[in-house]
Design an enzyme around this catalytic site. Structure first.
Site, short mmCIF file in Angstrom:
data_model
loop_
_atom_site.label_atom_id
_atom_site.label_comp_id
_atom_site.label_asym_id
_atom_site.label_seq_id
_atom_site.Cartn_x
_atom_site.Cartn_y
_atom_site.Cartn_z
N LYS A 20 0.81 -1.21 0.00
CA LYS A 20 0.00 0.00 0.00
C LYS A 20 0.85 1.27 0.00
CE LYS A 20 -0.59 0.05 5.02
NZ LYS A 20 0.26 1.22 5.22
N GLN B 120 -8.22 -4.13 9.12
CA GLN B 120 -7.18 -3.80 10.09
C GLN B 120 -7.55 -2.57 10.92
OE1 GLN B 120 -2.91 -4.62 9.07
NE2 GLN B 120 -3.66 -4.66 6.97
N ARG C 47 0.94 -11.07 10.23
CA ARG C 47 2.33 -10.63 10.50
C ARG C 47 3.32 -11.72 10.09
NH1 ARG C 47 1.36 -6.27 9.64
NH2 ARG C 47 -0.69 -7.13 9.18
#
Length: 642
Positions: free
Chosen positions: A35, A252, A601
């Protein structure tokens, strides 16, 4: 930059976002999908294709680290400094606007910004002036209240208060006096930066028009973390002329507890028509198996915009699941696995829901001589509430411990100020005695005013009562009793709800630490002394600097934005993760998003761990494994044994 050469480094969807026509662009960017690369390439594309001038571009994010990274990447792409661009945090950009426009913002040219501690001190002075009991009107709660109202765009004068709600009426009265105080002193606090900037633009049409015509291209990173006032500020700046480019991931959104509004994402279509949504779903971080697990888990949330992370690399290890008997065996399993991996230790992370969980992992790592780092926080025995409690224990065990005496003589506040302590220090130094003995002497000789003398006497009596009441008790019972008698638990409840919860959980974990220490050490009359020595040694070793090769320990909230080759996601039990508070408040979906963040992660190896029993509130309780484990398909999971 060579525009077309750079485009070749992007995948199809990334290119679509970067080269999209000049309209509102909403980039739904999954974890590990590049992103920041897309956002910085978009800015470089606009400049290199001469669709925009540098001074027309505004780019905002949430941390100085992220802003610096953004600026550095743009400079690298352009092969020159990006002069003219406004790139920074929301607060940094707001500060810059206020410095330039201090007069229409009704600020002195030399206005100063209060940090959190300065703000708290100002609130304390106001409470004292109003003669309000700071045990009822705790400064920290007032601070949280004021900042929350500012984040919602609310001034004290803007709110119609129900006279029947005396508490709320008093809070807004304090808020109004606080505002008047800052106005008089020419200072503003951190939350005020955004609110004052919003009001500056809202109330000065000519100035608003100037900035709308200047910042025609507004870029926002991590849009899902915006709060009310940040969203309103963006609306003003973009207006009818500007084009908004936002990068976000609704899966998120994990910061509702500090004001982030996931509803802002849902408002985009309504408030910014004629937009294009681009989904970045190709992941460059994790294995296919890990992504499948993440997709299936987050699919249980309702109202998502929807995306499906994928990678062009097939396969990957299964997600490993370990069921421990106790929290101690859970930690032992994790540490033994860490020893097996032939990776740099900084590529290994232990993630957990609450800060209190770190203690058991810290001790297991220390036992094996494995260095570790608490990311974004303090080691267990360095935390404020733990150091306070240990100081009480030290003073009960040895009244001549001057360091412990000074730490807790006025914690919680009991009217023993710095002047009183200075008198004690002077007598102790002159007579070559401890502060405790000096206190008795000063009281006997009537060297203090009656109020200070009474407060000091009450403190000495408290410590002596604690010494008597713990006699004959087991070690963990001693700790429990002193937590109660010292009123530390009640003291920490006066802070903000989230902070209070963490501190109380840490105190509970100290009781567990004492219980565990007594179980593995022979019972003796010096058990408290031995335990205090143990805690001092553990506080002094184990955590290298940020440059050392250390295993990374952190809460799931701290893990956002990071990645590791190996991730251990621990404490997956109902009531712990998802947390009981979230279950009671109906916030299970945010907890699930937090679990999704934890899973994504991991690059190569993911371990899910839970314990069949755990000490909670002084009792060993049977634990039910987290619903999040059940929401991952069994074909993706392989159960492992120690």
């Amino acid at each position: 930059m060579d525009v077309f050469k750079e485009l070749n480094t992007l995948n199809e969807k990334q290119r679509e976002a970067v080269t999209a026509p000049l309209e509102h662009i909403f980039v739904l960017a999954g974890a590990g999908s590049g992103k920041t690369k897309v956002l910085t390439h978009r800015i470089a594309w606009l400049l290199e294709t001469e669709q925009a001038h540098p001074y027309q571009i505004l780019a905002v994010t949430f941390t100085n680290k992220a802003a610096n990274e953004m600026r550095s990447r743009i400079n690298t792409l352009l092969k020159q400094p990006s002069s003219g661009l406004w790139v920074g945090t929301f607060h940094g950009i707001a500060h810059r606007l206020l410095r330039i426009n201090w007069q229409p913002a009704n600020l002195p040219q030399t206005f100063q910004i209060l940090d959190s501690d300065d703000q708290l001190r100002a609130i304390k002075r106001i409470l004292k002036t109003l003669q309000l009991d700071d045990k009822v009107w705790t400064p920290k709660k007032v601070q949280i209240f004021i900042n929350a109202k500012k984040d919602q765009g609310l001034r004290a004068k803007d709110v119609v208060i129900n006279e029947d709600d005396a508490w709320l009426a008093q809070m807004f009265s304090i808020y109004q006096i606080y505002e008047e105080t800052l106005e008089r002193t020419g200072t503003i606090d951190f939350a005020e930066l955004l609110l004052r900037t919003y009001e500056l633009l809202r109330d000065n049409p000519a100035l608003l028009e100037h900035y709308q015509q200047r910042f025609l291209y507004v870029h926002v990173d991590e849009f899902q973390d915006t709060n009310t006032i940040q969203y309103q500020l963006l609306q003003l700046l973009v207006g009818t002329l500007g084009k908004l480019f936002v990068v976000f991931d609704d899966d998120q959104s994990i910061y509702a507890w500090r004001g982030a509004k996931i509803e802002n994402i849902q408002s985009l279509n309504h408030d910014f028509a004629n937009n294009r949504l681009v989904r970045l779903e190709q992941n460059y971080r994790s294995t296919n198996t890990i992504l499948k697990a993440a997709n299936k888990l987050i699919g249980h949330n309702q109202g998502r915009l929807g995306k499906n992370l994928w990678t062009k690399y097939s396969g990957g290890e299964p997600v490993f699941l370990y069921s421990a008997y106790t929290e101690t065996s859970e930690a032992q399993f994790v540490v033994n696995k860490i020893r097996v991996f032939n990776y740099e230790r900084k590529e290994i992370a232990i993630l957990y829901r609450t800060t209190a969980q770190s203690r058991i992992f810290e001790e297991a790592l220390l036992l094996q001589g494995i260095p570790y780092r608490i990311y974004g926080g303090l080691r267990f025995y360095e935390r404020l509430e733990i150091k306070d409690m240990l100081a009480y224990l030290r003073l009960v065990q040895n009244q001549n411990d001057d360091g412990a005496f000074e730490r807790v003589v006025n914690t919680p506040k009991r009217g023993i100020g710095e002047r009183t302590v200075a008198v004690l220090r002077g007598v102790a130094r002159q007579q070559r005695m401890s502060l405790w003995i000096a206190a008795r002497l000063v009281i006997e000789n009537r060297q203090l005013k009656a109020r200070a003398s009474n407060a000091l006497t009450a403190f000495l009596d408290l410590i002596e009562q604690c010494e008597k009441c713990v006699h004959g008790l087991q070690l963990h019972e001693q700790v429990e009793q002193i937590i109660i008698k010292s009123s530390l638990g009640e003291h920490y409840k006066k802070g903000g709800a989230a902070e209070a919860q963490k501190r109380l959980e840490n105190l509970e974990e100290l009781v567990n630490a004492a219980r565990q220490f007594a179980q593995i050490n022979p019972s003796s009359s010096t058990i408290l002394t031995e335990f205090l020595s143990h805690t001092a040694l553990e506080a002094g070793v184990g955590q290298g600097s940020q440059y050392d090769d250390c295993v990374q320990l952190m809460t799931l909230h701290s893990a956002k934005g990071l990645e590791f080759k190996v991730v251990f996601l621990c404490g997956l039990e109902e009531g712990l993760f998802p947390h009981k508070n979230s279950l009671e408040e109906g916030n299970v979906e945010e907890e699930r998003r937090l679990c999704y963040v934890g899973i994504t992660r991991a690059r190569q190896h993911l371990y899910l761990c839970h314990s069949e029993s755990r000490y909670r509130y002084g009792e060993r309780e049977l634990c039910k494994s987290s619903r999040f484990i059940d929401e991952i398909p069994v074909e993706l999971i392989e159960e492992v044994r120690a």
